[in-house]
Design a protein around this motif. Structure first.
Motif, PDB file in Angstrom:
ATOM      1  N   ARG A 248       0.857  -1.185   0.000  1.00 36.72           N
ATOM      2  CA  ARG A 248       0.000   0.000   0.000  1.00 36.72           C
ATOM      3  C   ARG A 248       0.896   1.239   0.000  1.00 36.72           C
ATOM      4  N   GLN A 249       0.445   2.254  -0.714  1.00 37.45           N
ATOM      5  CA  GLN A 249       1.169   3.529  -0.703  1.00 37.45           C
ATOM      6  C   GLN A 249       0.421   4.544   0.154  1.00 37.45           C
ATOM      7  N   PHE A 250       1.170   5.305   0.938  1.00 38.96           N
ATOM      8  CA  PHE A 250       0.607   6.331   1.819  1.00 38.96           C
ATOM      9  C   PHE A 250       1.179   7.687   1.431  1.00 38.96           C
ATOM     10  N   VAL A 251       0.312   8.700   1.361  1.00 37.16           N
ATOM     11  CA  VAL A 251       0.769  10.041   0.995  1.00 37.16           C
ATOM     12  C   VAL A 251       0.376  11.015   2.104  1.00 37.16           C
ATOM     13  N   PHE A 252       1.328  11.861   2.498  1.00 37.76           N
ATOM     14  CA  PHE A 252       1.132  12.808   3.599  1.00 37.76           C
ATOM     15  C   PHE A 252       1.311  14.239   3.104  1.00 37.76           C
ATOM     16  N   ASN A 253       1.122  15.188   4.005  1.00 40.09           N
ATOM     17  CA  ASN A 253       1.301  16.592   3.620  1.00 40.09           C
ATOM     18  C   ASN A 253       2.768  16.943   3.396  1.00 40.09           C
ATOM     19  N   ASP A 254       3.645  16.308   4.158  1.00 41.80           N
ATOM     20  CA  ASP A 254       5.065  16.643   4.046  1.00 41.80           C
ATOM     21  C   ASP A 254       5.914  15.522   4.641  1.00 41.80           C
ATOM     22  N   PHE A 255       7.210  15.725   4.637  1.00 41.04           N
ATOM     23  CA  PHE A 255       8.139  14.706   5.138  1.00 41.04           C
ATOM     24  C   PHE A 255       7.971  14.458   6.633  1.00 41.04           C
ATOM     25  N   SER A 256       7.735  15.534   7.391  1.00 44.17           N
ATOM     26  CA  SER A 256       7.586  15.375   8.847  1.00 44.17           C
ATOM     27  C   SER A 256       6.464  14.413   9.196  1.00 44.17           C
ATOM     28  N   GLU A 257       5.352  14.553   8.523  1.00 46.55           N
ATOM     29  CA  GLU A 257       4.221  13.646   8.768  1.00 46.55           C
ATOM     30  C   GLU A 257       4.570  12.223   8.360  1.00 46.55           C
ATOM     31  N   ALA A 258       5.174  12.092   7.197  1.00 47.89           N
ATOM     32  CA  ALA A 258       5.529  10.753   6.694  1.00 47.89           C
ATOM     33  C   ALA A 258       6.477  10.070   7.680  1.00 47.89           C
ATOM     34  N   PHE A 259       7.436  10.827   8.196  1.00 47.87           N
ATOM     35  CA  PHE A 259       8.425  10.219   9.091  1.00 47.87           C
ATOM     36  C   PHE A 259       7.830   9.921  10.460  1.00 47.87           C
ATOM     37  N   ALA A 260       6.918  10.758  10.918  1.00 48.13           N
ATOM     38  CA  ALA A 260       6.234  10.483  12.190  1.00 48.13           C
ATOM     39  C   ALA A 260       5.434   9.180  12.078  1.00 48.13           C
ATOM     40  N   PHE A 261       4.761   9.016  10.960  1.00 47.82           N
ATOM     41  CA  PHE A 261       4.004   7.787  10.660  1.00 47.82           C
ATOM     42  C   PHE A 261       4.951   6.582  10.702  1.00 47.82           C
TER      43      PHE A 261
ATOM     44  N   THR B  29       7.779   6.308  12.198  1.00 48.93           N
ATOM     45  CA  THR B  29       8.298   6.093  13.552  1.00 48.93           C
ATOM     46  C   THR B  29       7.338   5.254  14.382  1.00 48.93           C
ATOM     47  N   ARG B  30       6.054   5.576  14.298  1.00 48.93           N
ATOM     48  CA  ARG B  30       5.038   4.801  15.030  1.00 48.93           C
ATOM     49  C   ARG B  30       5.082   3.330  14.618  1.00 48.93           C
ATOM     50  N   ILE B  31       5.170   3.122  13.324  1.00 52.34           N
ATOM     51  CA  ILE B  31       5.176   1.749  12.802  1.00 52.34           C
ATOM     52  C   ILE B  31       6.465   1.030  13.179  1.00 52.34           C
ATOM     53  N   ALA B  32       7.572   1.752  13.118  1.00 49.56           N
ATOM     54  CA  ALA B  32       8.865   1.134  13.437  1.00 49.56           C
ATOM     55  C   ALA B  32       8.883   0.620  14.876  1.00 49.56           C
ATOM     56  N   LEU B  33       8.336   1.403  15.808  1.00 48.97           N
ATOM     57  CA  LEU B  33       8.332   0.990  17.217  1.00 48.97           C
ATOM     58  C   LEU B  33       7.475  -0.261  17.412  1.00 48.97           C
ATOM     59  N   HIS B  34       6.331  -0.278  16.749  1.00 52.92           N
ATOM     60  CA  HIS B  34       5.435  -1.435  16.815  1.00 52.92           C
ATOM     61  C   HIS B  34       6.116  -2.667  16.192  1.00 52.92           C
ATOM     62  N   ALA B  35       6.735  -2.455  15.045  1.00 52.07           N
ATOM     63  CA  ALA B  35       7.389  -3.558  14.323  1.00 52.07           C
ATOM     64  C   ALA B  35       8.509  -4.169  15.165  1.00 52.07           C
ATOM     65  N   GLU B  36       9.292  -3.317  15.792  1.00 52.39           N
ATOM     66  CA  GLU B  36      10.410  -3.814  16.584  1.00 52.39           C
ATOM     67  C   GLU B  36       9.915  -4.571  17.814  1.00 52.39           C
ATOM     68  N   LYS B  37       8.865  -4.027  18.421  1.00 50.80           N
ATOM     69  CA  LYS B  37       8.277  -4.691  19.602  1.00 50.80           C
ATOM     70  C   LYS B  37       7.785  -6.101  19.252  1.00 50.80           C
TER      71      LYS B  37
ATOM     72  N   ILE C 261      -1.174  -0.544  10.756  1.00 47.85           N
ATOM     73  CA  ILE C 261      -0.742   0.571   9.903  1.00 47.85           C
ATOM     74  C   ILE C 261      -1.957   1.385   9.442  1.00 47.85           C
ATOM     75  N   ASN C 262      -3.031   0.708   9.084  1.00 50.33           N
ATOM     76  CA  ASN C 262      -4.252   1.419   8.664  1.00 50.33           C
ATOM     77  C   ASN C 262      -4.774   2.323   9.775  1.00 50.33           C
ATOM     78  N   ILE C 263      -4.757   1.798  11.007  1.00 52.43           N
ATOM     79  CA  ILE C 263      -5.258   2.574  12.146  1.00 52.43           C
ATOM     80  C   ILE C 263      -4.365   3.789  12.393  1.00 52.43           C
ATOM     81  N   VAL C 264      -3.050   3.595  12.334  1.00 53.45           N
ATOM     82  CA  VAL C 264      -2.128   4.725  12.517  1.00 53.45           C
ATOM     83  C   VAL C 264      -2.385   5.769  11.431  1.00 53.45           C
TER      84      VAL C 264
END
Ligand code: H2B
Length: 98
Positions: free
Chosen positions: A31-44, A46-54, A91-94
């Motif tokens: 799936r492709q996700f599009v945000f307003n800018d890089f900050s939003e994309a990277f925040a998204f 980050t949330r997924i990375a923490l979940h994935a690592e856990k 990821i969908n919920i985030v």
């Protein structure tokens, strides 16, 4: 032990995760996700990375400025498992929160 999703789960995929598509030539979803800018994309991310690592289950992904491409597959079983579906749901919920 992780195993491939069942044929029944497979036939439900399009309904359960309508925004995700099968990747051509492999047992994986994208799936492709599009945000307003890089900050939003990277925040998204980050949330997924923490979940994935856990959960010790990691996405294949790439980011270009405001765009994030995510492919999910379970390398240990060579295809889609329940772990990918769980991560896709997360990821969908985030994403809904952005
Ligand atoms: N992520 C994904 N997507 N599939 C795996 O099979 C997988 C993983 N296995 N993250 C984990 C890590 C494995 O490589 C380590 C050694 O536990």
């Amino acid at each position: 032990m992780t195993s491939l999703i069942t044929p029944a789960q497979r036939s439900q995929l399009a309904q359960e995760l309508p925004d995700w598509r099968m990747v051509e030539g492999r047992d994986a979803i994208h799936r492709q996700f599009v945000f307003n800018d890089f900050s939003e994309a990277f925040a998204f991310m980050t949330r997924i990375a923490l979940h994935a690592e856990k959960n010790n289950h990691h996405p294949e992904w790439s980011n270009v400025w405001n765009r994030v491409d995510i492919t999910l597959s379970t390398h240990d079983v060579g295809g889609l498992s329940e772990r990918d579906l769980e991560l896709a749901r997360y990821i969908n919920i985030v994403f809904e929160r952005f």
